[in-house]
Scaffold this motif. Sequence first.
Motif, PDB file in Angstrom:
ATOM      1  N   PHE A 268     -67.186  53.104  42.537  1.00 12.41           N
ATOM      2  CA  PHE A 268     -67.625  52.260  43.652  1.00 12.41           C
ATOM      3  C   PHE A 268     -69.144  52.168  43.749  1.00 12.41           C
ATOM      4  CE2 PHE A 268     -69.110  52.511  48.120  1.00 12.41           C
ATOM      5  CZ  PHE A 268     -68.864  51.199  48.493  1.00 12.41           C
ATOM      6  N   VAL A 269     -69.842  53.287  43.595  1.00 13.61           N
ATOM      7  CA  VAL A 269     -71.302  53.298  43.775  1.00 13.61           C
ATOM      8  C   VAL A 269     -72.028  52.552  42.672  1.00 13.61           C
ATOM      9  CG1 VAL A 269     -71.306  55.433  45.118  1.00 13.61           C
ATOM     10  CG2 VAL A 269     -71.504  55.552  42.614  1.00 13.61           C
ATOM     11  N   ASP A 270     -71.349  52.279  41.558  1.00  7.45           N
ATOM     12  CA  ASP A 270     -71.989  51.579  40.440  1.00  7.45           C
ATOM     13  C   ASP A 270     -71.776  50.072  40.471  1.00  7.45           C
ATOM     14  OD1 ASP A 270     -72.870  54.013  39.465  1.00  7.45           O
ATOM     15  OD2 ASP A 270     -71.190  54.239  38.052  1.00  7.45           O
ATOM     16  N   VAL A 271     -70.970  49.592  41.406  1.00  3.95           N
ATOM     17  CA  VAL A 271     -70.703  48.152  41.489  1.00  3.95           C
ATOM     18  C   VAL A 271     -71.871  47.475  42.195  1.00  3.95           C
ATOM     19  CG1 VAL A 271     -69.113  46.367  42.269  1.00  3.95           C
ATOM     20  CG2 VAL A 271     -68.226  48.608  41.602  1.00  3.95           C
ATOM     21  N   THR A 272     -72.486  46.502  41.535  1.00  2.25           N
ATOM     22  CA  THR A 272     -73.661  45.825  42.096  1.00  2.25           C
ATOM     23  C   THR A 272     -73.250  44.749  43.090  1.00  2.25           C
ATOM     24  OG1 THR A 272     -73.699  44.092  40.392  1.00  2.25           O
ATOM     25  CG2 THR A 272     -74.846  46.180  39.895  1.00  2.25           C
ATOM     26  N   GLU A 273     -74.207  44.303  43.881  1.00  2.00           N
ATOM     27  CA  GLU A 273     -73.923  43.217  44.830  1.00  2.00           C
ATOM     28  C   GLU A 273     -73.534  41.937  44.089  1.00  2.00           C
ATOM     29  OE1 GLU A 273     -76.588  42.409  47.977  1.00  2.00           O
ATOM     30  OE2 GLU A 273     -76.787  44.507  48.594  1.00  2.00           O
ATOM     31  N   GLU A 274     -74.170  41.705  42.943  1.00  5.20           N
ATOM     32  CA  GLU A 274     -73.822  40.535  42.143  1.00  5.20           C
ATOM     33  C   GLU A 274     -72.370  40.593  41.698  1.00  5.20           C
ATOM     34  OE1 GLU A 274     -76.095  40.144  38.573  1.00  5.20           O
ATOM     35  OE2 GLU A 274     -75.456  38.085  38.214  1.00  5.20           O
ATOM     36  N   GLU A 275     -71.917  41.791  41.306  1.00  9.09           N
ATOM     37  CA  GLU A 275     -70.519  41.945  40.898  1.00  9.09           C
ATOM     38  C   GLU A 275     -69.573  41.767  42.072  1.00  9.09           C
ATOM     39  OE1 GLU A 275     -70.819  44.980  37.096  1.00  9.09           O
ATOM     40  OE2 GLU A 275     -71.111  45.790  39.118  1.00  9.09           O
ATOM     41  N   TRP A 276     -69.944  42.271  43.252  1.00  4.39           N
ATOM     42  CA  TRP A 276     -69.128  42.063  44.452  1.00  4.39           C
ATOM     43  C   TRP A 276     -68.965  40.574  44.730  1.00  4.39           C
ATOM     44  CZ3 TRP A 276     -66.008  44.848  47.426  1.00  4.39           C
ATOM     45  CH2 TRP A 276     -66.093  46.250  47.387  1.00  4.39           C
TER      46      TRP A 276
ATOM     47  N   GLY B 298     -44.340  20.781  48.935  1.00  7.91           N
ATOM     48  CA  GLY B 298     -45.337  21.448  48.116  1.00  7.91           C
ATOM     49  C   GLY B 298     -45.199  22.953  48.204  1.00  7.91           C
ATOM     50  N   ARG B 299     -45.778  23.616  47.237  1.00  5.88           N
ATOM     51  CA  ARG B 299     -45.778  25.071  47.195  1.00  5.88           C
ATOM     52  C   ARG B 299     -47.173  25.562  46.805  1.00  5.88           C
ATOM     53  NH1 ARG B 299     -41.608  24.050  49.279  1.00  5.88           N
ATOM     54  NH2 ARG B 299     -39.483  24.577  48.594  1.00  5.88           N
ATOM     55  N   VAL B 300     -47.664  26.543  47.549  1.00  6.81           N
ATOM     56  CA  VAL B 300     -48.877  27.257  47.170  1.00  6.81           C
ATOM     57  C   VAL B 300     -48.504  28.731  47.071  1.00  6.81           C
ATOM     58  CG1 VAL B 300     -51.239  27.892  47.771  1.00  6.81           C
ATOM     59  CG2 VAL B 300     -50.395  25.593  48.310  1.00  6.81           C
ATOM     60  N   ILE B 301     -48.778  29.325  45.923  1.00 10.35           N
ATOM     61  CA  ILE B 301     -48.479  30.740  45.715  1.00 10.35           C
ATOM     62  C   ILE B 301     -49.745  31.430  45.243  1.00 10.35           C
ATOM     63  CG2 ILE B 301     -47.097  32.400  44.411  1.00 10.35           C
ATOM     64  CD1 ILE B 301     -44.954  30.175  44.206  1.00 10.35           C
ATOM     65  N   ASN B 302     -50.159  32.432  45.995  1.00 11.80           N
ATOM     66  CA  ASN B 302     -51.388  33.161  45.695  1.00 11.80           C
ATOM     67  C   ASN B 302     -51.060  34.531  45.122  1.00 11.80           C
ATOM     68  OD1 ASN B 302     -53.231  31.152  46.759  1.00 11.80           O
ATOM     69  ND2 ASN B 302     -52.517  31.746  48.791  1.00 11.80           N
ATOM     70  N   LEU B 303     -51.634  34.838  43.970  1.00  9.60           N
ATOM     71  CA  LEU B 303     -51.391  36.122  43.323  1.00  9.60           C
ATOM     72  C   LEU B 303     -52.329  37.171  43.908  1.00  9.60           C
ATOM     73  CD1 LEU B 303     -49.397  36.910  40.955  1.00  9.60           C
ATOM     74  CD2 LEU B 303     -49.599  34.497  41.506  1.00  9.60           C
ATOM     75  N   ALA B 304     -51.764  38.000  44.770  1.00  9.53           N
ATOM     76  CA  ALA B 304     -52.508  39.134  45.311  1.00  9.53           C
ATOM     77  C   ALA B 304     -52.204  40.339  44.415  1.00  9.53           C
ATOM     78  CB  ALA B 304     -52.116  39.386  46.761  1.00  9.53           C
ATOM     79  N   SER B 305     -52.032  41.512  44.994  1.00  9.94           N
ATOM     80  CA  SER B 305     -51.754  42.713  44.198  1.00  9.94           C
ATOM     81  C   SER B 305     -51.346  43.834  45.130  1.00  9.94           C
ATOM     82  CB  SER B 305     -52.995  43.134  43.414  1.00  9.94           C
ATOM     83  OG  SER B 305     -52.847  44.432  42.868  1.00  9.94           O
ATOM     84  N   GLU B 306     -50.585  44.784  44.596  1.00 14.14           N
ATOM     85  CA  GLU B 306     -50.282  45.959  45.406  1.00 14.14           C
ATOM     86  C   GLU B 306     -51.554  46.739  45.709  1.00 14.14           C
ATOM     87  OE1 GLU B 306     -50.594  49.199  42.327  1.00 14.14           O
ATOM     88  OE2 GLU B 306     -50.446  47.027  42.286  1.00 14.14           O
ATOM     89  N   ALA B 307     -52.603  46.515  44.891  1.00 10.74           N
ATOM     90  CA  ALA B 307     -53.887  47.176  45.130  1.00 10.74           C
ATOM     91  C   ALA B 307     -54.563  46.674  46.407  1.00 10.74           C
ATOM     92  CB  ALA B 307     -54.823  46.968  43.940  1.00 10.74           C
ATOM     93  N   GLY B 308     -54.130  45.509  46.891  1.00  7.97           N
ATOM     94  CA  GLY B 308     -54.665  45.004  48.149  1.00  7.97           C
ATOM     95  C   GLY B 308     -54.073  45.701  49.361  1.00  7.97           C
ATOM     96  N   ILE B 309     -52.968  46.437  49.149  1.00  6.08           N
ATOM     97  CA  ILE B 309     -52.309  47.177  50.228  1.00  6.08           C
ATOM     98  C   ILE B 309     -52.441  48.689  49.999  1.00  6.08           C
ATOM     99  CG2 ILE B 309     -50.064  47.586  51.318  1.00  6.08           C
ATOM    100  CD1 ILE B 309     -49.916  44.696  51.356  1.00  6.08           C
TER     101      ILE B 309
ATOM    102  N   VAL C 150     -61.955  49.581  43.684  1.00  7.66           N
ATOM    103  CA  VAL C 150     -62.237  49.231  45.078  1.00  7.66           C
ATOM    104  C   VAL C 150     -62.542  47.739  45.256  1.00  7.66           C
ATOM    105  CG1 VAL C 150     -63.776  49.597  47.039  1.00  7.66           C
ATOM    106  CG2 VAL C 150     -62.914  51.553  45.750  1.00  7.66           C
ATOM    107  N   PRO C 151     -63.457  47.132  44.477  1.00 12.61           N
ATOM    108  CA  PRO C 151     -63.732  45.704  44.689  1.00 12.61           C
ATOM    109  C   PRO C 151     -62.507  44.821  44.438  1.00 12.61           C
ATOM    110  CG  PRO C 151     -65.439  46.715  43.342  1.00 12.61           C
ATOM    111  CD  PRO C 151     -64.324  47.705  43.439  1.00 12.61           C
ATOM    112  N   TYR C 152     -61.712  45.188  43.464  1.00  8.54           N
ATOM    113  CA  TYR C 152     -60.493  44.421  43.176  1.00  8.54           C
ATOM    114  C   TYR C 152     -59.541  44.458  44.368  1.00  8.54           C
ATOM    115  CZ  TYR C 152     -56.097  43.100  40.857  1.00  8.54           C
ATOM    116  OH  TYR C 152     -54.924  42.496  40.522  1.00  8.54           O
ATOM    117  N   GLY C 153     -59.293  45.651  44.897  1.00 11.79           N
ATOM    118  CA  GLY C 153     -58.410  45.773  46.050  1.00 11.79           C
ATOM    119  C   GLY C 153     -58.929  45.017  47.251  1.00 11.79           C
ATOM    120  N   VAL C 154     -60.240  45.148  47.505  1.00 11.58           N
ATOM    121  CA  VAL C 154     -60.854  44.455  48.640  1.00 11.58           C
ATOM    122  C   VAL C 154     -60.738  42.938  48.489  1.00 11.58           C
ATOM    123  CG1 VAL C 154     -63.070  43.986  49.780  1.00 11.58           C
ATOM    124  CG2 VAL C 154     -62.436  46.337  49.204  1.00 11.58           C
TER     125      VAL C 154
END
Length: 264
Positions: free
Chosen positions: A98-106, A134-145, A152-156
């Motif tokens: 987490f501490v190595d993720v830059t603001e640009e990467e966020w 119509g249908r809209v389906i968004n691919l989230a992740s179990e990492a979001g829960i 951390v950035p992926y889950g967020v």
Amino acid sequence: MDLKLRDKLVLVTGSTGGIGKGTAKSFLQEGAKVIINGRTEKGVQAVIKELSSLGTVYGIAADVSKAEGCQHLIEKVNEIGNLDILVNNTGIFEVKPFVDVTEEEWLDYYQTNVLSAVRLSRAFLPEMMQRDFGRVINLASEAGIKPYPELVPYGVSKTPLVTLSRGLAEVTKGTKVTVNSVLPGPTWTEGFAQFITDLADEKGQDLDTFIAEYFKNDQPTSLIQRYATVEEVADTIVFLASENASAINGVAQRVEGGIIQSIL
């Protein structure tokens, strides 16, 4: 079971590999017409060549992590026809402290994983509602829960897709348009193989041993104690897009093998 998807026009973003390509294949097998999307023309054309024997396949190279890429994709889709089904699949992730993720990467995570879905939904949802289908389906992740310290950035960036889907579902009230999210768990794709390799390296463990013992050591709550297949996730997406799933709206559909210990 006839999913009534024949000749429906489907866009799957990020469909040059992994779950996206598997989803495109499953839609084609149901008789739908599918638009392949990826960042490079070479990647898009390779998948068109691979899947064209299954049905009608179009391809649009566009980087949906950028506003101009989304706009280009939207314009090209509209040239093909009225979009019936939008699958917002594009996403990025990386094993990194987490501490190595830059603001640009966020910001890159947010632009790619969140705003791509926002921009494309904003473009196609109103017209779907006008046509009353119509249908809209968004691919989230179990990492979001169930957040992971190495992602951390992926889950967020995945949690908002669940909220976006429910919020847009509320907008569709009284129509035959639905918006749902899908939350895959560990699914064996090229990207997940790289994730496992990086995670094994980070922990200083032998790769083969780490793969064999991943569920025992890292995912003990998994009920299936194995990786999901691309086909299992793709078929869930395709079912949610079908007319058979018309009563399913605003749902966060988990396909994570029971890792999340919750009844909701």
